[in-house]
Design an enzyme around this catalytic site. Structure first.
Site, short mmCIF file in Angstrom:
data_model
loop_
_atom_site.label_atom_id
_atom_site.label_comp_id
_atom_site.label_asym_id
_atom_site.label_seq_id
_atom_site.Cartn_x
_atom_site.Cartn_y
_atom_site.Cartn_z
N ASP A 299 70.86 -50.48 18.77
CA ASP A 299 72.11 -51.19 19.06
C ASP A 299 72.03 -51.75 20.46
OD1 ASP A 299 75.12 -51.85 19.10
OD2 ASP A 299 74.83 -50.91 17.15
N ASP B 222 68.98 -55.37 23.84
CA ASP B 222 69.69 -56.63 23.66
C ASP B 222 68.83 -57.50 22.75
OD1 ASP B 222 70.88 -59.12 23.75
OD2 ASP B 222 71.17 -59.13 25.92
N TYR C 43 80.75 -68.43 12.86
CA TYR C 43 80.33 -67.25 12.11
C TYR C 43 79.83 -67.65 10.73
CZ TYR C 43 80.57 -62.67 9.85
OH TYR C 43 80.25 -61.53 9.16
N LYS D 58 75.92 -67.16 9.43
CA LYS D 58 75.61 -66.36 8.25
C LYS D 58 74.99 -67.22 7.13
CE LYS D 58 76.75 -62.24 9.62
NZ LYS D 58 75.66 -61.26 9.84
#
Length: 269
Positions: A44, A69, A170, A174
């Site tokens: 993460d 990152d 977004y 995607k």
């Protein structure tokens, strides 16, 4: 930091790298793969996913927790090197890192309102991360002549509904994941590497998503559910089960595919 030794099961000889593994579906993916015997590299960006590692450890699994990152090539290279140093191979990559908002100019509901900062941030955390992680593990998987890469997209790539999916950035990121999946599947297929895409609908896997769902109001929720053939939201474990299929040798002859897990809200012809 690495936890205890894994038990043997379907993925007993496999190493799985799962991004966005601190909570929600990412943590569930990592725990589910570990329960099937995989050694896990849980990654993460904010901090190493310690809670995920502790849960896997408590269940008798093995997990390396890494903070990276994933929008930065050097961090991604270091993450891949750490996985190889710990386990000697990478068999599975789950590109789950992403999100609906990021930094200044957070996600808006229209092209008019979307800010350039938000566009860049959302493209980075949803698309660039998947590209860089795929690039980082590809050579290792090619040497192994084996690999399973699963990218995670979203119902936002399939259906445009104002008020449900937060922003054009977004949805665009995607959707681009679907193209990246097809391209990588074609290029990496000759090396025994499959690349597929998981396309889940809204899953109430994190508190902020539950708040989002509750904040939609009864009429909006009812409209959403009526668009779903099964007339309900998915349970997180139902999405994880689909992921397991794409990560396993049960899908050995499946590549370049987008597997929709949406209860029938999107049915391609």
């Amino acid at each position: 930091m690495i936890s205890a030794v894994a038990g043997r099961a379907r993925f007993a000889d496999k190493v799985a790298l799962v991004t966005g593994a601190s909570g929600g579906l990412g943590a569930l993916y990592a725990r589910t793969l570990a329960a099937e015997g995989a050694r896990i590299v849980a990654v993460d960006c904010v901090a190493a996913p310690q809670a995920t590692m502790v849960a896997i450890d408590a269940a008798g699994g093995m997990c390396l927790a890494v903070a990276a990152d994933l929008t930065q090539p050097d961090d991604v290279a270091a993450m891949s090197a750490a996985a190889l140093q710990a386990f000697g191979r990478i068999d599975i990559l789950v590109n789950n890192a992403g999100g609906g908002s990021n930094g200044p100019g957070t996600a808006a509901g229209s092209i008019r309102d979307e800010r350039a900062e938000s566009w860049d941030g959302l493209m980075a955390i949803n698309l660039k991360t998947a590209f860089l992680c795929t690039q980082a593990v590809a050579e290792t998987m090619k040497r192994q002549r084996y690999g399973k890469i699963v990218n995670v997209s979203s119902r936002a790539a399939r259906i445009n509904e104002a008020g449900v999916h937060q922003s054009p950035a977004y949805a665009s990121a995607k959707t681009a994941i679907l193209g990246l999946t097809r391209y990588a599947a074609r290029e990496l297929g000759p090396y025994g590497i499959t690349v597929n895409c998981l396309v889940p609908s809204l899953v109430l896997s994190r508190p902020e998503l539950k708040s989002f769902w509750n904040g939609m109001g009864e009429m909006a929720r009812d409209k959403y559910l009526k668009s779903v053939a099964l007339n309900r939201l998915p349970r997180p474990e139902e999405v994880a089960s689909a992921l397991l299929f794409l990560c396993s040798d049960d899908s050995a002859y499946v590549t370049g595919v987008a597997l929709d897990v949406n209860g029938g809200s999107f049915m391609p012809s």
